[in-house]
Design a protein around this motif. Structure first.
Motif, PDB file in Angstrom:
ATOM      1  N   SER A 106      52.005  10.583 -46.717  1.00 55.55           N
ATOM      2  CA  SER A 106      52.043   9.961 -48.043  1.00 55.55           C
ATOM      3  C   SER A 106      53.326   9.173 -48.272  1.00 55.55           C
ATOM      4  O   SER A 106      53.558   8.674 -49.380  1.00 55.55           O
ATOM      5  N   VAL A 107      54.158   9.044 -47.237  1.00 55.09           N
ATOM      6  CA  VAL A 107      55.438   8.343 -47.369  1.00 55.09           C
ATOM      7  C   VAL A 107      55.234   6.857 -47.083  1.00 55.09           C
ATOM      8  O   VAL A 107      54.750   6.486 -46.012  1.00 55.09           O
ATOM      9  N   LEU A 108      55.600   6.021 -48.047  1.00 55.19           N
ATOM     10  CA  LEU A 108      55.464   4.571 -47.897  1.00 55.19           C
ATOM     11  C   LEU A 108      56.767   3.987 -47.376  1.00 55.19           C
ATOM     12  O   LEU A 108      57.839   4.201 -47.960  1.00 55.19           O
ATOM     13  N   LEU A 109      56.681   3.237 -46.289  1.00 53.26           N
ATOM     14  CA  LEU A 109      57.834   2.553 -45.705  1.00 53.26           C
ATOM     15  C   LEU A 109      57.629   1.052 -45.841  1.00 53.26           C
ATOM     16  O   LEU A 109      56.539   0.547 -45.578  1.00 53.26           O
ATOM     17  N   ARG A 110      58.670   0.338 -46.218  1.00 57.93           N
ATOM     18  CA  ARG A 110      58.571  -1.107 -46.402  1.00 57.93           C
ATOM     19  C   ARG A 110      59.538  -1.833 -45.467  1.00 57.93           C
ATOM     20  O   ARG A 110      60.621  -1.334 -45.170  1.00 57.93           O
ATOM     21  N   HIS A 111      59.123  -3.016 -45.042  1.00 60.35           N
ATOM     22  CA  HIS A 111      59.977  -3.927 -44.275  1.00 60.35           C
ATOM     23  C   HIS A 111      60.575  -3.246 -43.040  1.00 60.35           C
ATOM     24  O   HIS A 111      61.791  -3.255 -42.831  1.00 60.35           O
ATOM     25  N   VAL A 112      59.721  -2.672 -42.223  1.00 58.68           N
ATOM     26  CA  VAL A 112      60.167  -1.925 -41.048  1.00 58.68           C
ATOM     27  C   VAL A 112      60.277  -2.858 -39.844  1.00 58.68           C
ATOM     28  O   VAL A 112      59.314  -3.532 -39.472  1.00 58.68           O
TER      29      VAL A 112
END
Length: 380
Positions: free
Chosen positions: A229-235
């Motif tokens: 459920s963890v959202l990661l952005r701009h990886v």
């Protein structure tokens, strides 16, 4: 407190990799401390030859060639302590890397603490406070978002499932990698499907890890992915040859993978890994500046004399870099900072800056010194 911190010590980051200080005790009573890399994706307890010689440990005669080029010899490991906690060394053998004083170019690294040893514990890596701890079990409620893991009992390699562009992929949880890695087959597919996703040729910054063929790699910035459920952005991710992941032996992996989730993501969290219950818990502690690839985009390779050679030049640099720096140049200074003998992490950090920030590089080309002015760019 969520983990019984039987062994709780400081954790230090370099090139987005976590290092700890382990106390070693030999049968003769000799005690010393040594710097180890925490490698959840590592398959062997490894010491440098310099450390083994200093400890005067008995070494087996047989030479082993692993990973295609590295030569090792087996030895019986001494007692190891993380803080007051003595590691369970039952049925553990160790490898000495022949001819080494350090296990990473430019870094003082005496050994590698691998996944199969870590999997005997509940492990906490708190990147924000710089804390590492081990406990025999996790007895109380955990902090953070729960993310299931799978791992093979022999290797201890923890894998997680991530979702990118509606598709699910298996990734190794790999603390020893500084930049998230993905199979070049997957990256090439995304390049065709999502041409708007920023990408660049060759591995620079923390994607420049000293691995083979980094000059042929592709870097890409993924707008969003989810881990549980963890959202990661701009990886930021970097491609690796297909054989590095899809062809990994299933005798050491619990599920297929296409890459490894690495330090550029993990450093933003406090992560607890409860191997016994196949769960991990992720708590945000620092949402890093998303543009971690604002720098002079050079792929650097360490020479035998501790100087750095330019192995590749990113196509996303400004023209001043592409016109004044050549593949094969030796990088000697960045704005007066002598980089010979420095860690790769220090050199990369010296090349960082806001897009357009200028630096003066001192280069050596065919025996001639050249001073050139270059500017940082947003590589991806």
């Amino acid at each position: 407190m969520t983990v019984q911190q039987h062994g709780c010590i400081s954790l230090h980051l370099s090139h987005d990799r976590p290092y700890i200080e382990i106390e070693i005790r030999t049968a003769s009573g000799y005690i010393r401390k040594a710097r180890f890399l925490v490698d959840t994706g590592g398959g062997a307890l490894i010491f440098t030859e310099a450390l083994v010689q200093d400890l005067e440990l008995p070494i087996e005669d047989e030479l082993l060639t692993l990973f295609g080029k590295h030569i090792f010899r087996r030895f019986g490991p001494p007692r190891l302590f993380v803080g007051p906690c003595e590691l369970d060394m039952t049925q553990v053998s160790a490898l000495m890397a022949v001819g080494t004083c350090s296990l990473f170019p430019g870094e003082a690294v005496d050994g590698i603490l691998p996944g199969f040893l870590l999997s005997r514990y509940c492990v906490l890596l708190d990147y924000s406070t710089g804390t590492f701890s081990l406990s025999p079990s996790c007895l109380t409620a955990m902090r953070g978002e729960p993310v299931p893991i799978s791992f093979h009992p022999l290797s201890g390699f923890p894998c997680v499932e991530v979702t990118i562009a509606g598709e699910q992929y298996g990734l190794l949880l790999d603390t020893a990698a500084s930049c998230t890695m993905l199979s070049e087959a997957v990256v090439e597919t995304w390049a065709r499907q999502f041409p708007a996703w920023p990408r660049a040729r060759c591995a620079v910054g923390t994607a420049n890890m000293g691995a083979p063929d980094e000059e042929h790699a592709t870097m890409m910035r993924i707008p969003r992915m989810t881990v549980g459920s963890v959202l990661l952005r701009h990886v930021t991710v970097v491609s690796h040859p297909i054989r590095a992941f899809e062809m990994r032996r299933f005798d050491v992996l619990a599920a297929p993978i296409v890459g490894g989730l690495a330090g550029n993501v993990l450093k933003q969290f406090r992560i607890e890994i409860d191997y016994a219950h196949a769960m991990s818990y992720w708590e945000w502690c620092d949402e890093s500046y998303p543009y971690d690839m604002d720098l002079v985009g050079l792929t650097l390779s360490l020479n035998a004399d501790s100087t750095y050679r330019v192995a590749a030049i990113s196509d996303c640099n400004y023209a001043c870099v592409r016109q004044s720096v050549c593949v094969g140049d030796r990088l000697l200074q960045v704005d007066g900072l002598r980089v010979t003998g420095l860690s790769l992490s220090r050199v990369v950090d010296a090349l960082r800056g806001s897009p357009g920030q200028r630096y003066t590089l001192l280069l050596e080309r065919e025996g001639e010194l050249r001073s050139v002015s270059v500017a940082t760019a947003r590589i991806v």
